[in-house]
Design an enzyme around this catalytic site. Structure first.
Site, PDB file in Angstrom:
ATOM      1  CG  PHE A  22      -2.202   0.663   1.113  1.00 58.40           C
ATOM      2  CD1 PHE A  22      -3.364  -0.083   0.998  1.00 58.40           C
ATOM      3  CD2 PHE A  22      -2.299   2.039   1.093  1.00 58.40           C
ATOM      4  CE1 PHE A  22      -4.601   0.536   0.865  1.00 58.40           C
ATOM      5  CE2 PHE A  22      -3.526   2.670   0.961  1.00 58.40           C
ATOM      6  CZ  PHE A  22      -4.678   1.922   0.845  1.00 58.40           C
ATOM      7  CB  ALA A  56       0.253  -0.467   7.747  1.00 61.30           C
ATOM      8  CB  VAL A  81      -0.851   4.489   7.629  1.00 60.09           C
ATOM      9  CG1 VAL A  81      -2.380   4.445   7.618  1.00 60.09           C
ATOM     10  CG2 VAL A  81      -0.300   3.103   7.919  1.00 60.09           C
ATOM     11  CB  ILE A  82      -1.574   8.718   3.634  1.00 55.92           C
ATOM     12  CG1 ILE A  82      -0.082   8.506   3.277  1.00 55.92           C
ATOM     13  CG2 ILE A  82      -1.960  10.184   3.427  1.00 55.92           C
ATOM     14  CD1 ILE A  82       0.263   8.736   1.821  1.00 55.92           C
ATOM     15  N   GLY A  85     -10.396  10.346   5.272  1.00 57.01           N
ATOM     16  CA  GLY A  85     -11.521  11.067   5.862  1.00 57.01           C
ATOM     17  C   GLY A  85     -12.282  10.286   6.917  1.00 57.01           C
ATOM     18  CB  THR A  86     -13.093   6.974   7.530  1.00 60.07           C
ATOM     19  OG1 THR A  86     -11.975   6.122   7.202  1.00 60.07           O
ATOM     20  CG2 THR A  86     -13.882   7.305   6.274  1.00 60.07           C
ATOM     21  CG  HIS A  88      -9.218   2.408   7.326  1.00 57.54           C
ATOM     22  ND1 HIS A  88      -9.779   1.173   7.547  1.00 57.54           N
ATOM     23  CD2 HIS A  88      -8.144   2.182   6.529  1.00 57.54           C
ATOM     24  CE1 HIS A  88      -9.065   0.245   6.919  1.00 57.54           C
ATOM     25  NE2 HIS A  88      -8.065   0.830   6.311  1.00 57.54           N
ATOM     26  CG  PHE A 113       7.426   1.134  14.241  1.00 57.82           C
ATOM     27  CD1 PHE A 113       6.517   0.175  13.846  1.00 57.82           C
ATOM     28  CD2 PHE A 113       6.976   2.428  14.445  1.00 57.82           C
ATOM     29  CE1 PHE A 113       5.180   0.494  13.655  1.00 57.82           C
ATOM     30  CE2 PHE A 113       5.643   2.758  14.265  1.00 57.82           C
ATOM     31  CZ  PHE A 113       4.750   1.795  13.868  1.00 57.82           C
ATOM     32  NE  ARG A 127       7.583  12.727   8.941  1.00 57.35           N
ATOM     33  CZ  ARG A 127       7.267  13.995   8.654  1.00 57.35           C
ATOM     34  NH1 ARG A 127       7.006  14.356   7.411  1.00 57.35           N
ATOM     35  NH2 ARG A 127       7.211  14.917   9.606  1.00 57.35           N
TER      36      ARG A 127
HETATM   37  N1  INI Z   1      -2.653   0.263   4.471  1.00 54.42           N
HETATM   38  C1  INI Z   1      -1.511   0.989   4.421  1.00 54.42           C
HETATM   39  O1  INI Z   1      -0.407   0.401   4.510  1.00 54.42           O
HETATM   40  N2  INI Z   1      -1.548   2.340   4.310  1.00 54.42           N
HETATM   41  C2  INI Z   1      -2.736   3.024   4.221  1.00 54.42           C
HETATM   42  O2  INI Z   1      -2.701   4.277   4.110  1.00 54.42           O
HETATM   43  C3  INI Z   1      -3.937   2.286   4.260  1.00 54.42           C
HETATM   44  N3  INI Z   1      -5.207   2.980   4.166  1.00 54.42           N
HETATM   45  O3  INI Z   1      -5.234   4.209   4.101  1.00 54.42           O
HETATM   46  O4  INI Z   1      -6.263   2.363   4.135  1.00 54.42           O
HETATM   47  C4  INI Z   1      -3.873   0.883   4.386  1.00 54.42           C
HETATM   48  N4  INI Z   1      -5.001   0.122   4.422  1.00 54.42           N
HETATM   49  C5  INI Z   1      -4.975  -1.278   4.117  1.00 54.42           C
HETATM   50  C6  INI Z   1      -4.731  -2.139   5.337  1.00 54.42           C
HETATM   51  O5  INI Z   1      -3.390  -2.010   5.798  1.00 54.42           O
HETATM   52  C7  INI Z   1      -4.963  -3.614   5.007  1.00 54.42           C
HETATM   53  O6  INI Z   1      -4.060  -4.046   4.022  1.00 54.42           O
HETATM   54  C8  INI Z   1      -6.399  -3.893   4.513  1.00 54.42           C
HETATM   55  O7  INI Z   1      -7.327  -3.397   5.444  1.00 54.42           O
HETATM   56  C9  INI Z   1      -6.632  -5.407   4.328  1.00 54.42           C
HETATM   57  O8  INI Z   1      -6.456  -6.125   5.539  1.00 54.42           O
END
Ligand code: INI
Length: 153
Positions: A22, A56, A81-82, A85-86, A88, A113, A127
């Site tokens: 991701f 992640a 991870v960015i 709007g939720t 999550h 980490f 970064r």
């Molecule tokens: N995973 C990331 O590594 N970065 C993100 O920004 C992200 N967002 O924004 O949703 C993200 N989501 C996926 C998550 O890590 C899982 O792979 C997914 O939920 C399946 O289990």
């Protein structure tokens, strides 16, 4: 005073990198920085293993399984991870952080980490090799030092 500290030379240490797909345009920069740092400090290609996971959220499981093999002197977790709007973002960051920390305690192995938790793409770019450095380089430097420190503790 006795001072214990790890040197920055790798010699015969097998190291695993777990990288999320991701936001790969950022994470690939972290992987590049980590691999370059490990090699410049003495690692050979055959001592390095790269494991890809979807995001992640999946980092802790792969880190835990790699640490459990006993084959590696350290593991480096990389991802980005960015914030959206939720909520999550909070759930993914918190689970990844807690899971990686738990694996480190459970296996008593250095686990770096290198997960960027950013409010914006700009913060992530900064970064990943721009004005705030490269967090993959920092993560790799930390494991080199910790591998060598742990051998003395
Ligand atoms: N995973 C990331 O590594 N970065 C993100 O920004 C992200 N967002 O924004 O949703 C993200 N989501 C996926 C998550 O890590 C899982 O792979 C997914 O939920 C399946 O289990």
């Amino acid at each position: 005073m006795n001072t214990l500290e790890g040197n920055m030379i790798l010699s015969g240490a097998r190291i695993a990198i777990v990288a999320a797909r991701f936001n790969d345009f950022i994470v690939d920069r972290l992987v590049g920085g980590a691999v370059d740092t490990l090699k410049r400090h003495g690692a050979s290609d055959d001592e390095l293993t790269l494991v890809r996971v979807p995001g992640a959220w999946e980092l802790p499981l792969a880190v835990d399984k790699l640490a459990a093999t006993g084959d590696y002197a350290a593991v480096i977790a990389l991802g980005c991870v960015i914030r959206g709007g939720t909520p999550h973002f909070e759930y993914v960051c918190s689970a990844a952080t807690k899971g990686v920390a738990e694996a480190q305690s459970k296996h008593q192995l250095p686990i770096a980490f290198g997960l960027l938790t950013c409010d914006s793409i700009d913060q992530a770019v900064e970064r990943a090799g721009a004005k705030a450095g490269n967090k993959g380089v920092e993560a790799a430097s930390a494991v080199i030092e910790m591998v060598n420190l742990c051998s003395q503790l």
